[in-house]
Design a protein around this motif. Structure first.
Motif, PDB file in Angstrom:
ATOM      1  N   THR A 135       4.330 -45.664 -76.412  1.00  0.00           N
ATOM      2  CA  THR A 135       4.855 -44.312 -76.232  1.00  0.00           C
ATOM      3  C   THR A 135       5.849 -44.308 -75.087  1.00  0.00           C
ATOM      4  O   THR A 135       5.590 -44.885 -74.022  1.00  0.00           O
ATOM      5  N   ARG A 136       6.986 -43.669 -75.308  1.00  0.00           N
ATOM      6  CA  ARG A 136       8.046 -43.580 -74.305  1.00  0.00           C
ATOM      7  C   ARG A 136       8.575 -42.150 -74.246  1.00  0.00           C
ATOM      8  O   ARG A 136       8.370 -41.358 -75.157  1.00  0.00           O
ATOM      9  N   PHE A 137       9.298 -41.858 -73.180  1.00  0.00           N
ATOM     10  CA  PHE A 137       9.870 -40.535 -72.951  1.00  0.00           C
ATOM     11  C   PHE A 137      11.342 -40.674 -72.590  1.00  0.00           C
ATOM     12  O   PHE A 137      11.718 -41.601 -71.887  1.00  0.00           O
ATOM     13  N   LEU A 138      12.133 -39.718 -73.070  1.00  0.00           N
ATOM     14  CA  LEU A 138      13.547 -39.649 -72.693  1.00  0.00           C
ATOM     15  C   LEU A 138      13.852 -38.226 -72.276  1.00  0.00           C
ATOM     16  O   LEU A 138      13.706 -37.300 -73.067  1.00  0.00           O
ATOM     17  N   SER A 139      14.271 -38.055 -71.040  1.00  0.00           N
ATOM     18  CA  SER A 139      14.703 -36.742 -70.554  1.00  0.00           C
ATOM     19  C   SER A 139      16.094 -36.438 -71.092  1.00  0.00           C
ATOM     20  O   SER A 139      16.833 -37.359 -71.471  1.00  0.00           O
ATOM     21  N   PRO A 140      16.488 -35.172 -71.112  1.00  0.00           N
ATOM     22  CA  PRO A 140      17.840 -34.834 -71.568  1.00  0.00           C
ATOM     23  C   PRO A 140      18.895 -35.647 -70.811  1.00  0.00           C
ATOM     24  O   PRO A 140      18.848 -35.754 -69.584  1.00  0.00           O
ATOM     25  N   GLY A 141      19.811 -36.250 -71.557  1.00  0.00           N
ATOM     26  CA  GLY A 141      20.893 -37.029 -70.956  1.00  0.00           C
ATOM     27  C   GLY A 141      20.541 -38.463 -70.619  1.00  0.00           C
ATOM     28  O   GLY A 141      21.420 -39.256 -70.299  1.00  0.00           O
ATOM     29  N   ASP A 142      19.265 -38.826 -70.698  1.00  0.00           N
ATOM     30  CA  ASP A 142      18.854 -40.195 -70.363  1.00  0.00           C
ATOM     31  C   ASP A 142      19.059 -41.142 -71.547  1.00  0.00           C
ATOM     32  O   ASP A 142      19.183 -40.713 -72.694  1.00  0.00           O
ATOM     33  N   ALA A 143      19.057 -42.433 -71.236  1.00  0.00           N
ATOM     34  CA  ALA A 143      19.208 -43.459 -72.257  1.00  0.00           C
ATOM     35  C   ALA A 143      18.233 -44.594 -71.985  1.00  0.00           C
ATOM     36  O   ALA A 143      17.810 -44.810 -70.850  1.00  0.00           O
ATOM     37  N   TRP A 144      17.883 -45.298 -73.034  1.00  0.00           N
ATOM     38  CA  TRP A 144      17.024 -46.471 -72.952  1.00  0.00           C
ATOM     39  C   TRP A 144      17.734 -47.597 -73.675  1.00  0.00           C
ATOM     40  O   TRP A 144      18.288 -47.416 -74.752  1.00  0.00           O
ATOM     41  N   LYS A 145      17.755 -48.754 -73.074  1.00  0.00           N
ATOM     42  CA  LYS A 145      18.443 -49.911 -73.647  1.00  0.00           C
ATOM     43  C   LYS A 145      17.457 -51.051 -73.798  1.00  0.00           C
ATOM     44  O   LYS A 145      16.601 -51.262 -72.941  1.00  0.00           O
ATOM     45  N   ILE A 146      17.604 -51.764 -74.897  1.00  0.00           N
ATOM     46  CA  ILE A 146      16.829 -52.990 -75.052  1.00  0.00           C
ATOM     47  C   ILE A 146      17.776 -54.087 -75.504  1.00  0.00           C
ATOM     48  O   ILE A 146      18.585 -53.902 -76.414  1.00  0.00           O
ATOM     49  N   ALA A 147      17.690 -55.218 -74.817  1.00  0.00           N
ATOM     50  CA  ALA A 147      18.546 -56.358 -75.118  1.00  0.00           C
ATOM     51  C   ALA A 147      17.664 -57.575 -75.379  1.00  0.00           C
ATOM     52  O   ALA A 147      16.683 -57.799 -74.682  1.00  0.00           O
ATOM     53  N   HIS A 148      18.035 -58.318 -76.375  1.00  0.00           N
ATOM     54  CA  HIS A 148      17.355 -59.569 -76.697  1.00  0.00           C
ATOM     55  C   HIS A 148      18.330 -60.701 -76.424  1.00  0.00           C
ATOM     56  O   HIS A 148      19.427 -60.721 -76.968  1.00  0.00           O
ATOM     57  N   ARG A 149      17.950 -61.611 -75.531  1.00  0.00           N
ATOM     58  CA  ARG A 149      18.824 -62.755 -75.228  1.00  0.00           C
ATOM     59  C   ARG A 149      18.620 -63.817 -76.297  1.00  0.00           C
ATOM     60  O   ARG A 149      17.497 -64.222 -76.581  1.00  0.00           O
ATOM     61  N   TYR A 150      19.723 -64.251 -76.888  1.00  0.00           N
ATOM     62  CA  TYR A 150      19.677 -65.281 -77.916  1.00  0.00           C
ATOM     63  C   TYR A 150      19.315 -66.628 -77.313  1.00  0.00           C
ATOM     64  O   TYR A 150      19.634 -66.911 -76.160  1.00  0.00           O
ATOM     65  N   ASP A 151      18.701 -67.473 -78.127  1.00  0.00           N
ATOM     66  CA  ASP A 151      18.396 -68.840 -77.698  1.00  0.00           C
ATOM     67  C   ASP A 151      19.670 -69.673 -77.598  1.00  0.00           C
ATOM     68  O   ASP A 151      19.765 -70.590 -76.806  1.00  0.00           O
ATOM     69  N   ARG A 152      20.664 -69.333 -78.440  1.00  0.00           N
ATOM     70  CA  ARG A 152      21.955 -70.029 -78.400  1.00  0.00           C
ATOM     71  C   ARG A 152      23.060 -69.006 -78.677  1.00  0.00           C
ATOM     72  O   ARG A 152      22.812 -67.981 -79.307  1.00  0.00           O
ATOM     73  N   SER A 153      24.259 -69.291 -78.221  1.00  0.00           N
ATOM     74  CA  SER A 153      25.392 -68.375 -78.390  1.00  0.00           C
ATOM     75  C   SER A 153      25.609 -68.025 -79.857  1.00  0.00           C
ATOM     76  O   SER A 153      25.468 -68.876 -80.724  1.00  0.00           O
ATOM     77  N   ASN A 154      25.962 -66.777 -80.074  1.00  0.00           N
ATOM     78  CA  ASN A 154      26.333 -66.262 -81.399  1.00  0.00           C
ATOM     79  C   ASN A 154      25.226 -66.389 -82.442  1.00  0.00           C
ATOM     80  O   ASN A 154      25.499 -66.409 -83.639  1.00  0.00           O
ATOM     81  N   GLU A 155      23.985 -66.442 -81.997  1.00  0.00           N
ATOM     82  CA  GLU A 155      22.847 -66.560 -82.915  1.00  0.00           C
ATOM     83  C   GLU A 155      22.741 -65.325 -83.817  1.00  0.00           C
ATOM     84  O   GLU A 155      22.427 -65.437 -84.992  1.00  0.00           O
ATOM     85  N   ASN A 156      22.967 -64.160 -83.249  1.00  0.00           N
ATOM     86  CA  ASN A 156      22.961 -62.892 -83.969  1.00  0.00           C
ATOM     87  C   ASN A 156      21.670 -62.660 -84.756  1.00  0.00           C
ATOM     88  O   ASN A 156      21.688 -62.267 -85.915  1.00  0.00           O
TER      89      ASN A 156
END
Length: 145
Positions: A66-87
């Motif tokens: 469970t997560r919360f976002l206030s008005p105007g807020d943002a949440w980011k999630i990034a996954h680092r690839y094991d190798r470049s351009n893995e996509n």
């Protein structure tokens, strides 16, 4: 009989200069290409409403959180690839109550990540909680960029 003279030094320097130029161009090209390599799969979720949003998220086969976002807020999630351009990144799933009147209307949305050089919202696929245009009693979650 006359001997031929061949300007060896001139020939070697010319070829050396060409070789150095080609090597420098290749290195510059490789460096420029490496600077554009995608190292992350990124998605950003933001709240464009005036309401506090409670939602649940699940990354890959993980547990719902469970997560919360206030008005105007943002949440980011990034996954680092094991190798470049893995996509290839674990899927991000979101569920939320789309009914802003206090009744319950659960919606599900799978968020698609964007392959990016960095891990910021500026480089991500961006999804936003927004009031539906035809009925502000409902909130939708749509990709906006």
């Amino acid at each position: 009989m006359t001997k031929s003279s061949f300007p060896v030094a001139h020939f070697s320097m010319t070829h050396s200069a060409i070789a150095l130029g080609v090597a420098a161009a290749a290195m510059w090209s490789a460096a420029a290409e490496a600077a554009n390599d995608k190292h992350y799969g990124v998605v950003c979720l933001r709240n464009d409403t005036r309401a506090n949003i409670t939602y649940m998220r699940k990354v890959g086969d993980g547990d719902w959180e469970t997560r919360f976002l206030s008005p105007g807020d943002a949440w980011k999630i990034a996954h680092r690839y094991d190798r470049s351009n893995e996509n290839s990144s674990p899927k991000v799933h979101v569920k939320y109550d789309a009914d802003a009147t206090g009744r319950k209307f659960t919606q599900f949305k799978d968020l698609e990540r964007r392959a990016a050089v960095g891990d910021s919202c500026q480089e991500a696929n961006v999804y936003a909680f927004q009031y539906e245009a035809s009925n502000r009693s409902f909130i939708s979650l749509e990709r906006v960029r």
